[in-house]
Design a protein around this motif. Sequence first.
Motif, PDB file in Angstrom:
ATOM      1  N   ASP A 144     -26.559 -21.032  28.728  1.00  0.00           N
ATOM      2  CA  ASP A 144     -27.471 -22.175  28.574  1.00  0.00           C
ATOM      3  C   ASP A 144     -28.896 -21.806  28.991  1.00  0.00           C
ATOM      4  O   ASP A 144     -29.876 -22.276  28.389  1.00  0.00           O
ATOM      5  CB  ASP A 144     -26.971 -23.361  29.405  1.00  0.00           C
ATOM      6  CG  ASP A 144     -25.709 -23.961  28.817  1.00  0.00           C
ATOM      7  OD1 ASP A 144     -25.363 -23.622  27.663  1.00  0.00           O
ATOM      8  OD2 ASP A 144     -25.049 -24.755  29.516  1.00  0.00           O
ATOM      9  N   ARG A 145     -29.002 -20.990  30.028  1.00  0.00           N
ATOM     10  CA  ARG A 145     -30.346 -20.550  30.441  1.00  0.00           C
ATOM     11  C   ARG A 145     -31.010 -19.744  29.322  1.00  0.00           C
ATOM     12  O   ARG A 145     -32.192 -19.931  29.013  1.00  0.00           O
ATOM     13  CB  ARG A 145     -30.253 -19.685  31.706  1.00  0.00           C
ATOM     14  CG  ARG A 145     -30.054 -20.482  32.983  1.00  0.00           C
ATOM     15  CD  ARG A 145     -29.802 -19.544  34.147  1.00  0.00           C
ATOM     16  NE  ARG A 145     -29.695 -20.263  35.415  1.00  0.00           N
ATOM     17  CZ  ARG A 145     -28.994 -19.842  36.452  1.00  0.00           C
ATOM     18  NH1 ARG A 145     -28.313 -18.688  36.372  1.00  0.00           N
ATOM     19  NH2 ARG A 145     -28.951 -20.532  37.555  1.00  0.00           N
ATOM     20  N   LEU A 146     -30.267 -18.826  28.731  1.00  0.00           N
ATOM     21  CA  LEU A 146     -30.836 -18.006  27.653  1.00  0.00           C
ATOM     22  C   LEU A 146     -31.216 -18.857  26.445  1.00  0.00           C
ATOM     23  O   LEU A 146     -32.260 -18.633  25.824  1.00  0.00           O
ATOM     24  CB  LEU A 146     -29.837 -16.914  27.244  1.00  0.00           C
ATOM     25  CG  LEU A 146     -29.664 -15.777  28.261  1.00  0.00           C
ATOM     26  CD1 LEU A 146     -28.473 -14.901  27.889  1.00  0.00           C
ATOM     27  CD2 LEU A 146     -30.931 -14.925  28.352  1.00  0.00           C
ATOM     28  N   VAL A 147     -30.393 -19.819  26.118  1.00  0.00           N
ATOM     29  CA  VAL A 147     -30.714 -20.709  24.992  1.00  0.00           C
ATOM     30  C   VAL A 147     -32.003 -21.486  25.301  1.00  0.00           C
ATOM     31  O   VAL A 147     -32.871 -21.637  24.437  1.00  0.00           O
ATOM     32  CB  VAL A 147     -29.537 -21.668  24.702  1.00  0.00           C
ATOM     33  CG1 VAL A 147     -29.946 -22.726  23.678  1.00  0.00           C
ATOM     34  CG2 VAL A 147     -28.329 -20.881  24.197  1.00  0.00           C
ATOM     35  N   GLY A 148     -32.125 -21.942  26.541  1.00  0.00           N
ATOM     36  CA  GLY A 148     -33.346 -22.647  26.939  1.00  0.00           C
ATOM     37  C   GLY A 148     -34.566 -21.749  26.843  1.00  0.00           C
ATOM     38  O   GLY A 148     -35.635 -22.179  26.382  1.00  0.00           O
ATOM     39  N   ILE A 149     -34.418 -20.502  27.246  1.00  0.00           N
ATOM     40  CA  ILE A 149     -35.532 -19.547  27.173  1.00  0.00           C
ATOM     41  C   ILE A 149     -35.908 -19.277  25.723  1.00  0.00           C
ATOM     42  O   ILE A 149     -37.082 -19.279  25.343  1.00  0.00           O
ATOM     43  CB  ILE A 149     -35.142 -18.230  27.901  1.00  0.00           C
ATOM     44  CG1 ILE A 149     -35.112 -18.460  29.415  1.00  0.00           C
ATOM     45  CG2 ILE A 149     -36.102 -17.108  27.536  1.00  0.00           C
ATOM     46  CD1 ILE A 149     -34.515 -17.303  30.204  1.00  0.00           C
ATOM     47  N   VAL A 150     -34.919 -19.052  24.890  1.00  0.00           N
ATOM     48  CA  VAL A 150     -35.185 -18.722  23.489  1.00  0.00           C
ATOM     49  C   VAL A 150     -35.847 -19.884  22.770  1.00  0.00           C
ATOM     50  O   VAL A 150     -36.683 -19.690  21.872  1.00  0.00           O
ATOM     51  CB  VAL A 150     -33.862 -18.315  22.802  1.00  0.00           C
ATOM     52  CG1 VAL A 150     -34.000 -18.354  21.294  1.00  0.00           C
ATOM     53  CG2 VAL A 150     -33.453 -16.926  23.243  1.00  0.00           C
ATOM     54  N   ARG A 151     -35.513 -21.097  23.144  1.00  0.00           N
ATOM     55  CA  ARG A 151     -36.100 -22.276  22.486  1.00  0.00           C
ATOM     56  C   ARG A 151     -37.470 -22.638  23.050  1.00  0.00           C
ATOM     57  O   ARG A 151     -38.153 -23.517  22.514  1.00  0.00           O
ATOM     58  CB  ARG A 151     -35.140 -23.468  22.625  1.00  0.00           C
ATOM     59  CG  ARG A 151     -33.922 -23.309  21.734  1.00  0.00           C
ATOM     60  CD  ARG A 151     -32.951 -24.455  21.881  1.00  0.00           C
ATOM     61  NE  ARG A 151     -31.860 -24.327  20.901  1.00  0.00           N
ATOM     62  CZ  ARG A 151     -30.696 -24.963  20.990  1.00  0.00           C
ATOM     63  NH1 ARG A 151     -30.468 -25.777  22.001  1.00  0.00           N
ATOM     64  NH2 ARG A 151     -29.771 -24.792  20.062  1.00  0.00           N
ATOM     65  N   HIS A 152     -37.859 -21.999  24.139  1.00  0.00           N
ATOM     66  CA  HIS A 152     -39.167 -22.278  24.732  1.00  0.00           C
ATOM     67  C   HIS A 152     -40.267 -21.688  23.841  1.00  0.00           C
ATOM     68  O   HIS A 152     -40.122 -20.576  23.328  1.00  0.00           O
ATOM     69  CB  HIS A 152     -39.232 -21.659  26.138  1.00  0.00           C
ATOM     70  CG  HIS A 152     -40.435 -22.080  26.916  1.00  0.00           C
ATOM     71  ND1 HIS A 152     -41.668 -21.489  26.761  1.00  0.00           N
ATOM     72  CD2 HIS A 152     -40.600 -23.047  27.855  1.00  0.00           C
ATOM     73  CE1 HIS A 152     -42.534 -22.068  27.572  1.00  0.00           C
ATOM     74  NE2 HIS A 152     -41.909 -23.019  28.238  1.00  0.00           N
ATOM     75  N   PRO A 153     -41.371 -22.447  23.656  1.00  0.00           N
ATOM     76  CA  PRO A 153     -42.458 -21.926  22.798  1.00  0.00           C
ATOM     77  C   PRO A 153     -42.997 -20.575  23.256  1.00  0.00           C
ATOM     78  O   PRO A 153     -43.471 -19.772  22.439  1.00  0.00           O
ATOM     79  CB  PRO A 153     -43.537 -23.006  22.899  1.00  0.00           C
ATOM     80  CG  PRO A 153     -42.840 -24.231  23.383  1.00  0.00           C
ATOM     81  CD  PRO A 153     -41.659 -23.785  24.179  1.00  0.00           C
ATOM     82  N   GLY A 154     -42.915 -20.299  24.556  1.00  0.00           N
ATOM     83  CA  GLY A 154     -43.447 -19.046  25.073  1.00  0.00           C
ATOM     84  C   GLY A 154     -42.677 -17.816  24.644  1.00  0.00           C
ATOM     85  O   GLY A 154     -43.155 -16.688  24.803  1.00  0.00           O
ATOM     86  N   MET A 155     -41.482 -17.997  24.084  1.00  0.00           N
ATOM     87  CA  MET A 155     -40.685 -16.829  23.699  1.00  0.00           C
ATOM     88  C   MET A 155     -41.368 -16.041  22.585  1.00  0.00           C
ATOM     89  O   MET A 155     -41.285 -14.815  22.552  1.00  0.00           O
ATOM     90  CB  MET A 155     -39.285 -17.277  23.259  1.00  0.00           C
ATOM     91  CG  MET A 155     -38.295 -16.137  23.172  1.00  0.00           C
ATOM     92  SD  MET A 155     -38.044 -15.391  24.801  1.00  0.00           S
ATOM     93  CE  MET A 155     -37.138 -13.923  24.370  1.00  0.00           C
ATOM     94  N   ALA A 156     -42.053 -16.744  21.682  1.00  0.00           N
ATOM     95  CA  ALA A 156     -42.767 -16.045  20.611  1.00  0.00           C
ATOM     96  C   ALA A 156     -43.845 -15.144  21.209  1.00  0.00           C
ATOM     97  O   ALA A 156     -44.049 -14.008  20.758  1.00  0.00           O
ATOM     98  CB  ALA A 156     -43.390 -17.050  19.657  1.00  0.00           C
ATOM     99  N   CYS A 157     -44.504 -15.631  22.256  1.00  0.00           N
ATOM    100  CA  CYS A 157     -45.553 -14.832  22.895  1.00  0.00           C
ATOM    101  C   CYS A 157     -44.939 -13.630  23.631  1.00  0.00           C
ATOM    102  O   CYS A 157     -45.466 -12.526  23.578  1.00  0.00           O
ATOM    103  CB  CYS A 157     -46.342 -15.703  23.864  1.00  0.00           C
ATOM    104  SG  CYS A 157     -47.848 -14.935  24.419  1.00  0.00           S
ATOM    105  N   ALA A 158     -43.801 -13.859  24.306  1.00  0.00           N
ATOM    106  CA  ALA A 158     -43.131 -12.753  25.004  1.00  0.00           C
ATOM    107  C   ALA A 158     -42.750 -11.656  24.012  1.00  0.00           C
ATOM    108  O   ALA A 158     -42.929 -10.458  24.293  1.00  0.00           O
ATOM    109  CB  ALA A 158     -41.893 -13.270  25.748  1.00  0.00           C
TER     110      ALA A 158
END
Lengths: 75, 247
Positions: free
Chosen positions: A41-55
């Motif tokens: 669930d943490r990883l899914v939350g991270i992947v869905r965060h807008p900042g993931m594209a920037c990372a």
Amino acid sequence: MLVEFQQALADLTASPELCIQVRRDPAVLNQRYILTERERDRLVGIVRHPGMACACTVYRANRLAPLAMNIPQTC
Amino acid sequence: MDEVRRRSQGRALAGHGIGLSLPSAMPLDEDFVEAVVAMSSDLGGFLWYSEHLSLFLTPKGSVPNAQAGLGLPVVYDEEAFEIIGSKLRRLHRALGCRLLLENGSFFTPVPDMDMSEPAFLNRLYAEGYCGTLLDLHNLYVGWRNDGLRPEAYLEELDPDAVEEIHLAGGDDFAGFYMDSHSGLTPPEVWRYAFDYVPRFKRLRAITFEFQETYYDRIRPEGVVAELTRMHDLAACCSIESEFGDAC
């Protein structure tokens, strides 16, 4: 398992394609890594965060910049 | 190294590293530790050594010490505390000096953690593992990108844990604010500094970080202005001075 969580986070950051797969179907994570439900669930939350594209972008920039600076004719 | 040796003569020297990746769920890179120890010895010994509270090495990479490519966020829980704490003990035995950990800047916060970052740093300090290197610009990055209030972070952080602060500037890229060390310290960061840094009674150093490739943008006048304001900030603090000037 923390070791699996950390590797999954690194793999996701290195692969926008994997991020897209996980956004579409979070079960992809369980097929590739041994994770607790909370870790998944943490990883899914991270992947869905807008900042993931920037990372993902910064990952590629950090990988390519040293090559471009030191051996530019390979790029 | 010759220039560092020459310029460090008669000064206190602190080491700052980025590669040990203490939060990684893998053994400490002993070759890296030995290299840090050798450098410290060569320079007469670090007064303190700081590392980042970020994940830089991937534990199951296809090659040894596979790089994550950027600092990834840490899950603050008991398991991470044990991993980082045990590595800090080992590093302390090897280096024999005070250790600090620096808060990172991340684009993707980890949901549902057991501890906040300041609570994690407070516990590391309270249990004698290390102090905190507080990067105020990284808090600003979190505010710009995620609306995380630096004031809430600074209120939660134990002021006695903070032994060094970092100042820096960044720039915008693809809709995000980057910790690129490309400019002067933003006014908001200076405000955090003057509001909170005087509370840090164990502060030993104030550092302005900038990337050398941006020197033409910052220019000598910019560096001088930053240093002048850092002296003004230091005058508001009780920086521990028994070690002489920091280098």
